[in-house]
Design a protein around this motif. Structure first.
Motif, PDB file in Angstrom:
ATOM      1  N   GLY A   1       0.810  -1.344   0.110  1.00  0.00           N
ATOM      2  CA  GLY A   1       0.121  -0.095  -0.071  1.00  0.00           C
ATOM      3  C   GLY A   1       0.862   1.386   0.081  1.00  0.00           C
ATOM      4  N   LYS A   2       0.096   2.410  -0.505  1.00  0.00           N
ATOM      5  CA  LYS A   2       0.768   3.617  -0.718  1.00  0.00           C
ATOM      6  C   LYS A   2       0.918   4.552   0.587  1.00  0.00           C
ATOM      7  CE  LYS A   2      -0.478   3.493  -5.423  1.00  0.00           C
ATOM      8  NZ  LYS A   2      -1.346   4.303  -6.394  1.00  0.00           N
ATOM      9  N   LEU A   3       1.687   5.352   0.833  1.00  0.00           N
ATOM     10  CA  LEU A   3       1.594   6.444   1.632  1.00  0.00           C
ATOM     11  C   LEU A   3       1.999   7.946   0.889  1.00  0.00           C
ATOM     12  CD1 LEU A   3       1.366   7.826   4.473  1.00  0.00           C
ATOM     13  CD2 LEU A   3       3.913   7.496   4.920  1.00  0.00           C
ATOM     14  N   VAL A   4       1.291   9.027   0.945  1.00  0.00           N
ATOM     15  CA  VAL A   4       1.436  10.124   0.663  1.00  0.00           C
ATOM     16  C   VAL A   4       1.355  11.195   1.533  1.00  0.00           C
ATOM     17  CG1 VAL A   4       0.881  11.985  -1.321  1.00  0.00           C
ATOM     18  CG2 VAL A   4       0.772   9.749  -1.781  1.00  0.00           C
ATOM     19  N   ILE A   5       2.280  11.978   1.828  1.00  0.00           N
ATOM     20  CA  ILE A   5       2.608  13.013   2.677  1.00  0.00           C
ATOM     21  C   ILE A   5       2.907  14.556   2.044  1.00  0.00           C
ATOM     22  CG2 ILE A   5       3.606  14.112   4.878  1.00  0.00           C
ATOM     23  CD1 ILE A   5       4.588  11.253   5.521  1.00  0.00           C
ATOM     24  N   ALA A   6       1.834  15.373   2.454  1.00  0.00           N
ATOM     25  CA  ALA A   6       2.056  16.870   1.984  1.00  0.00           C
ATOM     26  C   ALA A   6       2.139  17.696   3.289  1.00  0.00           C
ATOM     27  CB  ALA A   6       0.704  17.230   1.207  1.00  0.00           C
ATOM     28  N   GLU A   7       3.411  18.269   3.175  1.00  0.00           N
ATOM     29  CA  GLU A   7       3.878  19.058   4.423  1.00  0.00           C
ATOM     30  C   GLU A   7       4.709  20.118   3.837  1.00  0.00           C
ATOM     31  OE1 GLU A   7       3.204  20.509   7.221  1.00  0.00           O
ATOM     32  OE2 GLU A   7       3.025  18.507   8.206  1.00  0.00           O
ATOM     33  N   PHE A   8       4.407  21.297   4.800  1.00  0.00           N
ATOM     34  CA  PHE A   8       5.365  22.581   4.633  1.00  0.00           C
ATOM     35  C   PHE A   8       6.668  21.925   4.722  1.00  0.00           C
ATOM     36  CE2 PHE A   8       1.299  24.474   5.757  1.00  0.00           C
ATOM     37  CZ  PHE A   8       1.122  25.371   4.686  1.00  0.00           C
ATOM     38  N   SER A   9       7.853  22.684   3.845  1.00  0.00           N
ATOM     39  CA  SER A   9       9.210  22.257   4.006  1.00  0.00           C
ATOM     40  C   SER A   9      10.050  23.403   3.692  1.00  0.00           C
ATOM     41  CB  SER A   9       9.344  21.329   2.766  1.00  0.00           C
ATOM     42  OG  SER A   9      10.360  20.388   3.082  1.00  0.00           O
ATOM     43  N   GLN A  10      11.180  23.122   3.261  1.00  0.00           N
ATOM     44  CA  GLN A  10      12.158  24.280   3.191  1.00  0.00           C
ATOM     45  C   GLN A  10      12.286  24.745   1.803  1.00  0.00           C
ATOM     46  OE1 GLN A  10      13.713  25.758   5.960  1.00  0.00           O
ATOM     47  NE2 GLN A  10      12.402  24.656   7.167  1.00  0.00           N
ATOM     48  N   PRO A  11      12.044  26.005   1.410  1.00  0.00           N
ATOM     49  CA  PRO A  11      12.395  26.247  -0.137  1.00  0.00           C
ATOM     50  C   PRO A  11      13.896  26.412  -0.262  1.00  0.00           C
ATOM     51  CG  PRO A  11      11.049  28.001   1.318  1.00  0.00           C
ATOM     52  CD  PRO A  11      11.591  26.967   2.236  1.00  0.00           C
ATOM     53  N   VAL A  12      13.882  25.711  -1.564  1.00  0.00           N
ATOM     54  CA  VAL A  12      15.379  25.261  -2.080  1.00  0.00           C
ATOM     55  C   VAL A  12      16.323  26.516  -2.515  1.00  0.00           C
ATOM     56  CG1 VAL A  12      14.621  23.177  -2.876  1.00  0.00           C
ATOM     57  CG2 VAL A  12      14.272  24.901  -4.593  1.00  0.00           C
ATOM     58  N   VAL A  13      15.822  27.449  -2.900  1.00  0.00           N
ATOM     59  CA  VAL A  13      16.568  28.680  -3.474  1.00  0.00           C
ATOM     60  C   VAL A  13      16.816  29.674  -2.157  1.00  0.00           C
ATOM     61  CG1 VAL A  13      16.745  30.914  -4.813  1.00  0.00           C
ATOM     62  CG2 VAL A  13      15.702  28.591  -5.814  1.00  0.00           C
ATOM     63  N   PRO A  14      17.858  29.953  -1.780  1.00  0.00           N
ATOM     64  CA  PRO A  14      18.229  30.629  -0.525  1.00  0.00           C
ATOM     65  C   PRO A  14      17.550  32.027  -0.527  1.00  0.00           C
ATOM     66  CG  PRO A  14      20.087  29.820  -1.356  1.00  0.00           C
ATOM     67  CD  PRO A  14      19.220  29.514  -2.291  1.00  0.00           C
ATOM     68  N   LEU A  15      17.402  32.991  -1.501  1.00  0.00           N
ATOM     69  CA  LEU A  15      16.751  34.137  -1.542  1.00  0.00           C
ATOM     70  C   LEU A  15      15.181  33.844  -1.158  1.00  0.00           C
ATOM     71  CD1 LEU A  15      16.642  37.129  -1.654  1.00  0.00           C
ATOM     72  CD2 LEU A  15      16.524  36.763  -4.131  1.00  0.00           C
ATOM     73  N   TRP A  16      14.697  33.014  -1.850  1.00  0.00           N
ATOM     74  CA  TRP A  16      13.116  32.710  -1.649  1.00  0.00           C
ATOM     75  C   TRP A  16      12.877  32.311  -0.278  1.00  0.00           C
ATOM     76  CZ3 TRP A  16       8.502  33.734  -2.662  1.00  0.00           C
ATOM     77  CH2 TRP A  16       7.498  32.875  -2.545  1.00  0.00           C
ATOM     78  N   ARG A  17      13.727  31.312   0.177  1.00  0.00           N
ATOM     79  CA  ARG A  17      13.717  30.741   1.588  1.00  0.00           C
ATOM     80  C   ARG A  17      13.700  32.186   2.602  1.00  0.00           C
ATOM     81  NH1 ARG A  17      18.195  28.089   2.538  1.00  0.00           N
ATOM     82  NH2 ARG A  17      17.740  26.614   1.003  1.00  0.00           N
ATOM     83  N   THR A  18      14.495  32.996   2.387  1.00  0.00           N
ATOM     84  CA  THR A  18      14.514  34.074   3.389  1.00  0.00           C
ATOM     85  C   THR A  18      13.339  35.048   3.204  1.00  0.00           C
ATOM     86  OG1 THR A  18      16.719  34.314   3.127  1.00  0.00           O
ATOM     87  CG2 THR A  18      15.756  36.226   3.912  1.00  0.00           C
ATOM     88  N   MET A  19      12.646  35.411   2.018  1.00  0.00           N
ATOM     89  CA  MET A  19      11.633  36.092   1.952  1.00  0.00           C
ATOM     90  C   MET A  19      10.203  35.178   2.183  1.00  0.00           C
ATOM     91  SD  MET A  19      11.955  37.140  -2.104  1.00  0.00           S
ATOM     92  CE  MET A  19      10.337  37.592  -2.317  1.00  0.00           C
ATOM     93  N   TYR A  20      10.388  33.870   2.128  1.00  0.00           N
ATOM     94  CA  TYR A  20       9.179  33.021   2.707  1.00  0.00           C
ATOM     95  C   TYR A  20       9.244  33.151   4.489  1.00  0.00           C
ATOM     96  CZ  TYR A  20       6.533  28.731   3.991  1.00  0.00           C
ATOM     97  OH  TYR A  20       5.885  27.929   4.575  1.00  0.00           O
ATOM     98  N   THR A  21      10.377  32.981   5.014  1.00  0.00           N
ATOM     99  CA  THR A  21      10.277  32.956   6.606  1.00  0.00           C
ATOM    100  C   THR A  21       9.913  34.130   6.805  1.00  0.00           C
ATOM    101  OG1 THR A  21      12.303  31.666   6.341  1.00  0.00           O
ATOM    102  CG2 THR A  21      11.885  32.864   8.467  1.00  0.00           C
ATOM    103  N   GLU A  22      10.312  35.236   6.406  1.00  0.00           N
ATOM    104  CA  GLU A  22       9.625  36.665   6.649  1.00  0.00           C
ATOM    105  C   GLU A  22       8.351  36.825   6.599  1.00  0.00           C
ATOM    106  OE1 GLU A  22      11.376  39.452   8.023  1.00  0.00           O
ATOM    107  OE2 GLU A  22      12.936  37.610   8.076  1.00  0.00           O
ATOM    108  N   TYR A  23       7.696  36.244   5.419  1.00  0.00           N
ATOM    109  CA  TYR A  23       6.331  36.243   5.202  1.00  0.00           C
ATOM    110  C   TYR A  23       5.430  35.458   6.318  1.00  0.00           C
ATOM    111  CZ  TYR A  23       1.633  34.731   3.770  1.00  0.00           C
ATOM    112  OH  TYR A  23       0.350  34.417   3.537  1.00  0.00           O
ATOM    113  N   LEU A  24       6.157  34.216   6.636  1.00  0.00           N
ATOM    114  CA  LEU A  24       5.746  33.421   7.678  1.00  0.00           C
ATOM    115  C   LEU A  24       5.719  34.077   9.022  1.00  0.00           C
ATOM    116  CD1 LEU A  24       7.068  29.762   7.303  1.00  0.00           C
ATOM    117  CD2 LEU A  24       4.614  30.379   7.263  1.00  0.00           C
TER     118      LEU A  24
END
Length: 264
Positions: A143-166
């Motif tokens: 049988g299968k398992l599928v998980i959707a979860e918030f994770s870490q943006p792969v581009v450093p600049l995008w990660r910083t912008m996303y963290t600030e938004y959060l």
């Protein structure tokens, strides 16, 4: 980050979700800028279940994630620890089976479901590794398992912008649209504290899941992990899988060699 705010008992987290249940789906749409629906569609496609099969939708909340399966004739069980969420869902979709349950002690027999899934709920489980082992136990071999979860943006600049938004914009928006803005401060902090894609993949392998892979969505804001329960062998034995998980102390890097990343 205020780590103390993440040290909540399971009953406190359940109460928090009870409080936000009436407007939960609307607020999620606003805060994700409408992306939630796309992310959930990817999960349903990854599950690829057929009418007549049985699916466990864990941390189902109000049942929004369960509806596509029910509409397709799939026997879906919407399971959550928040009674408030379940009540809202049952009023809207009385045709779906809503069951209260603890993800670390699921109220189902071994090998019950053809597939299991959890979307944006694993990080809210007090002991997520136990939840992964429990989903292995109740899923049928193969049988299968599928998980959707918030994770870490792969581009450093995008990660910083996303963290600030959060940490800045998300709580501010929640004040205007949610009945419990403090809940969304907790959710923002829980996302920042959550392990990255490779670490979650490693947890899946430690729990005994096979054929682990993941796909990044929205630049890594969300990751969809997929896995399969082995057809036979030690990893398909829940007791042995739990023992292996408890005994494992090796570095995550050793597990990464066996992790595949499908093309986007």
């Amino acid at each position: 980050m205020n780590r103390a705010s993440l040290d909540k008992r399971p009953d406190e987290v359940a109460t928090m979700f009870d409080d936000v249940a009436p407007k939960y789906d609307v607020v999620n749409d606003v805060l994700s800028m409408g992306q939630t629906r796309r992310w959930r569609k990817v999960v349903v496609e990854a599950m690829d279940v057929k009418a007549g099969q049985r699916v466990l939708d864990l941390a189902a909340g109000t049942g929004t994630s369960s509806e596509p399966y029910a509409d397709a004739g799939v026997d879906v069980i919407a399971c959550d620890f928040s009674l408030g969420m379940l009540k809202v869902g049952k009023r809207r979709r009385p045709d779906i089976d809503f069951i209260a349950g603890d993800a670390t002690r699921l109220p189902f027999a071994d090998n019950t479901f053809d597939a299991s899934t959890i979307s944006f709920g694993l990080r809210n489980v007090n002991e997520p590794k136990k939840a992964l082992a429990e989903m292995l136990r109740v899923t049928k071999p193969g049988g299968k398992l599928v998980i959707a979860e918030f994770s870490q943006p792969v581009v450093p600049l995008w990660r910083t912008m996303y963290t600030e938004y959060l940490m800045r914009a998300l709580p501010a928006i929640a004040v205007k649209v949610s009945s419990n803005p403090d809940a969304y401060v907790y959710l923002a902090e829980s996302i920042r504290a959550w392990p990255d894609q490779d670490h979650l993949a490693a947890w899946l392998q430690e729990a005994g899941w096979d054929k682990v892979s993941y796909r990044n969505l929205s630049g890594g804001i969300v990751a969809v992990h997929r896995a399969q329960k082995p057809l036979a062998g030690p990893a398909s034995d829940p007791a042995k899988a739990a023992a292996a998980l408890a005994a494992h102390t090796g570095p995550v890097a050793k597990l990464r060699r066996n992790i595949t990343r499908p093309a986007r």
